[in-house]
Design a protein around this motif. Structure first.
Motif, PDB file in Angstrom:
ATOM      1  N   GLU A 166       0.840  -1.205   0.000  1.00  0.00           N
ATOM      2  CA  GLU A 166       0.000   0.000   0.000  1.00  0.00           C
ATOM      3  C   GLU A 166       0.875   1.255   0.000  1.00  0.00           C
ATOM      4  O   GLU A 166       0.615   2.216  -0.718  1.00  0.00           O
ATOM      5  CB  GLU A 166      -0.913   0.020   1.231  1.00  0.00           C
ATOM      6  N   GLU A 170      -4.605   5.004   0.025  1.00  0.00           N
ATOM      7  CA  GLU A 170      -3.583   3.943   0.102  1.00  0.00           C
ATOM      8  C   GLU A 170      -2.750   4.113   1.369  1.00  0.00           C
ATOM      9  O   GLU A 170      -2.405   3.130   2.028  1.00  0.00           O
ATOM     10  CB  GLU A 170      -2.681   3.932  -1.138  1.00  0.00           C
ATOM     11  N   GLU A 192     -11.024   0.242  -2.449  1.00  0.00           N
ATOM     12  CA  GLU A 192     -10.365  -0.269  -3.661  1.00  0.00           C
ATOM     13  C   GLU A 192     -11.348  -0.332  -4.827  1.00  0.00           C
ATOM     14  O   GLU A 192     -10.970  -0.094  -5.966  1.00  0.00           O
ATOM     15  CB  GLU A 192      -9.752  -1.663  -3.436  1.00  0.00           C
TER      16      GLU A 192
HETATM   17 FE   FE2 Z   1      -5.061   0.122  -1.136  1.00  0.00          FE
END
Ligand code: FE2
Ligand code: FE2
Ligand code: FE2
Lengths: 318, 249
Positions: free
Chosen positions: A48, A78, A161
């Protein structure tokens, strides 16, 4: 006597897994289960965080204000995923600083996809569509993972996501419907990211050393090849819909299996990138290492200030 | 020249350029939590820039939208403060720049809420909420780092020494302002200056930092006379729009 105890514990543990009862941080668990999860969750966390860099690369060059804001928000998400995941790893006794140092020393891995460069604006589309798309494919089953904190983190992460995947596809759609130059930019991005995205599911099942145990522990729910097949089957019609071509001459619908047959993946390339020979491995780690190093004085000062404040407050109180 | 249009460019460009600078941090922050926080600041500022520049386009009436204004002017046509185009340097200097700006912006928006122009007052109301949070964040860091370790204190003092001369431009005024102040569209700057002084001195004192004795005032941005840094910011910011003119993204 002691051995007998362990047997009982192991039996109870496996019974919980078999009955889909979540394992929680304070529960007994086999050491190997713990180590497997620490490795997987911290790798995921690193992915991430390192994954912020290829997209961060285009924030200052986004083509308009709306795209700039959406991209910023995405990269920010993220960072948030990285934080939840480091916390989930900490519930297993992992030390966040140590984990990060392992990333910087090359001991810990992260998803190889982030070792590919983002060379055009269309790559923001391709990354969202394919990379976040593959991440969802990997992570939706993880929402049912046997380890409670990881499963719960994944529920939150997957929601975001899927938003990332949609916005990536929307960028690609816009480009594919744009001028010839824009369409070429989109096709080029798809050409470069298609195979690395398929590699994101990891080596073929026959070479995947962790798969069986992880499936018995219900950490993993599908094999690498099963997930890869799902990815291909979902993505090919999306590419067709917007008039882009998947860069695979062997791609063909297989009526019997109800899915696509697709060409050979270049596993040599995959292992080279894993080993550190991808186009951006050195740069990515160097960037993260520098961020930590340049921030050292900030973290030290924050700690020193907190100490001073504590001292002042106790003085005041006494 | 339309005074309101010109003034909206000043507001929009301050937000745009500072938002750009903050976005350069993304992925490079000293801790992940600050990566997230700086992205938040940047997002708020890009949002404000969008509102101000959109309104500027409407006021101008030449069918330029917020993106045309943000991406397709030349260097001399940007009207942001010199302060906001200063390079990030290090996290401390970024927070110092932010603090000097936030302190002004908060006081300014508190008054702009009462603008006789309903669009401006609506943008101000939304921006004020954001800016209060920004100011809390930046002043806490200025105090923490100023009164942290010897090293952090030195870094913060040197950031203040560098940035102080750009703070005077926060209170820059010319005939653009006069007209608008008279009509109650924007607040008078003088009143803000007094409060800003008190607020800033208070925080710097807690941070054990000393306001430099050199009171030279470096101005120019409001007239479109920038530092060499702006050209590079625009080279990045405008890259796509210049390389692929007239396309939809
Ligand atoms: Fe992510
Ligand atoms: Fe992920
Ligand atoms: Fe994502």
């Amino acid at each position: 006597m002691k051995e007998h105890n362990i047997e009982v514990l192991e039996r109870d543990f496996q019974a919980k897994i078999d009955n889909d009862i979540k394992i929680e941080p304070k529960d007994w668990m086999p050491d190997e289960y713990r180590q497997t999860l620490i490795r997987q969750i911290s790798q995921h966390a690193h992915s991430e965080v390192v994954g912020m860099l290829p997209e961060g690369n285009w924030i200052t060059r986004a083509p308009n204000l709306r795209r700039k804001a959406v991209l910023l928000a995405k990269v920010q998400d993220e960072a948030g995923h990285g934080l939840y995941l480091y916390s989930a790893a900490e519930t297993l006794g992992a030390d966040r600083e140590q984990t990060i140092d392992d990333l910087h020393s090359g001991k810990a891995k992260y998803s190889s996809i982030f070792n590919y460069p983002t060379l055009s604006w269309a790559d923001m589309g391709a990354v969202g569509w394919l990379v976040d798309g593959a991440a969802i494919m990997n992570q939706v089953p993880l929402c049912r993972c046997s380890y409670g904190p990881y499963a719960r983190a994944m529920v939150r992460v997957c929601k975001e996501e899927s938003f990332h995947q949609r916005q990536g596809f929307e960028i690609m759609t816009t480009l594919a419907q744009g001028t010839a130059e824009q369409k070429a930019m989109a096709q080029d991005a798809l050409n470069r990211f298609w195979w690395p995205a398929l590699m994101m599911f990891g080596p073929p099942d026959e070479d995947s050393k962790h798969t069986k145990q992880s499936m018995d522990w219900k950490i993993k729910r599908h094999t690498n090849d099963e997930l890869r097949q799902m990815m291909v089957d979902i993505t090919v019609p999306q590419a067709e819909l917007i008039g882009l071509t998947i860069p695979d001459p062997d791609l063909k619908w297989n009526k019997e299996k109800g899915g696509y047959d697709f060409g050979e993946i270049n596993w040599d390339e995959f292992w080279q990138v894993v080993k550190g020979n991808g186009p951006c491995n050195k740069d990515r780690i160097e960037t993260r290492r520098k961020a930590k190093e340049n921030g050292a004085w900030v973290r030290e000062a924050a700690n020193a200030f907190a100490e001073k404040r504590k001292l002042r407050n106790t003085k005041k109180a006494s | 020249m339309n005074a309101l249009f010109e003034y909206l460019l000043r507001l929009g460009d301050d937000s745009l350029i500072l938002g750009h600078r903050l976005s350069e941090w993304c992925g490079h922050g000293p801790i992940l939590e600050e990566d997230i926080a700086m992205t938040n600041l940047s997002l708020d500022l890009i949002g404000q820039a969008t509102s101000f520049l959109k309104y500027a386009g409407e006021v101008e009436g030449k069918s330029r939208n917020e993106d045309d204004l943000a991406f397709l002017r030349f260097e001399r046509e940007y009207k942001n403060l010199l302060l906001v185009e200063r390079p990030n340097q290090n996290f401390g200097a970024t927070m110092m720049r932010q603090f000097l700006f936030d302190a002004y912006r908060k006081l300014f928006f508190e008054r702009l809420v009462h603008s006789t122009d309903s669009q401006l007052s609506a943008i101000a109301a939304k921006s004020l909420k954001e800016t209060k949070y920004h100011l809390k964040h930046s002043s806490e860091w200025v105090i923490r780092l100023g009164d942290g370790t010897e090293e952090s204190h030195e870094k913060m003092q040197s950031a203040l020494d560098d940035l102080w001369k750009y703070s005077a431009e926060l209170f820059y005024q010319d005939d653009v302002d006069e007209d608008l102040i008279e009509n109650g569209i924007i607040p008078a700057v003088d009143a803000i200056k007094g409060e800003w002084d008190v607020l800033v001195r208070n925080v710097l004192e807690q941070a054990t930092l000393i306001i430099p004795s050199n009171n030279w005032e470096q101005v120019g941005g409001r007239k479109g006379i920038h530092s060499e840094h702006l050209g590079y910011i625009l080279a990045e910011l405008q890259y796509m729009q210049r390389a692929y003119p007239g396309m939809k993204w």
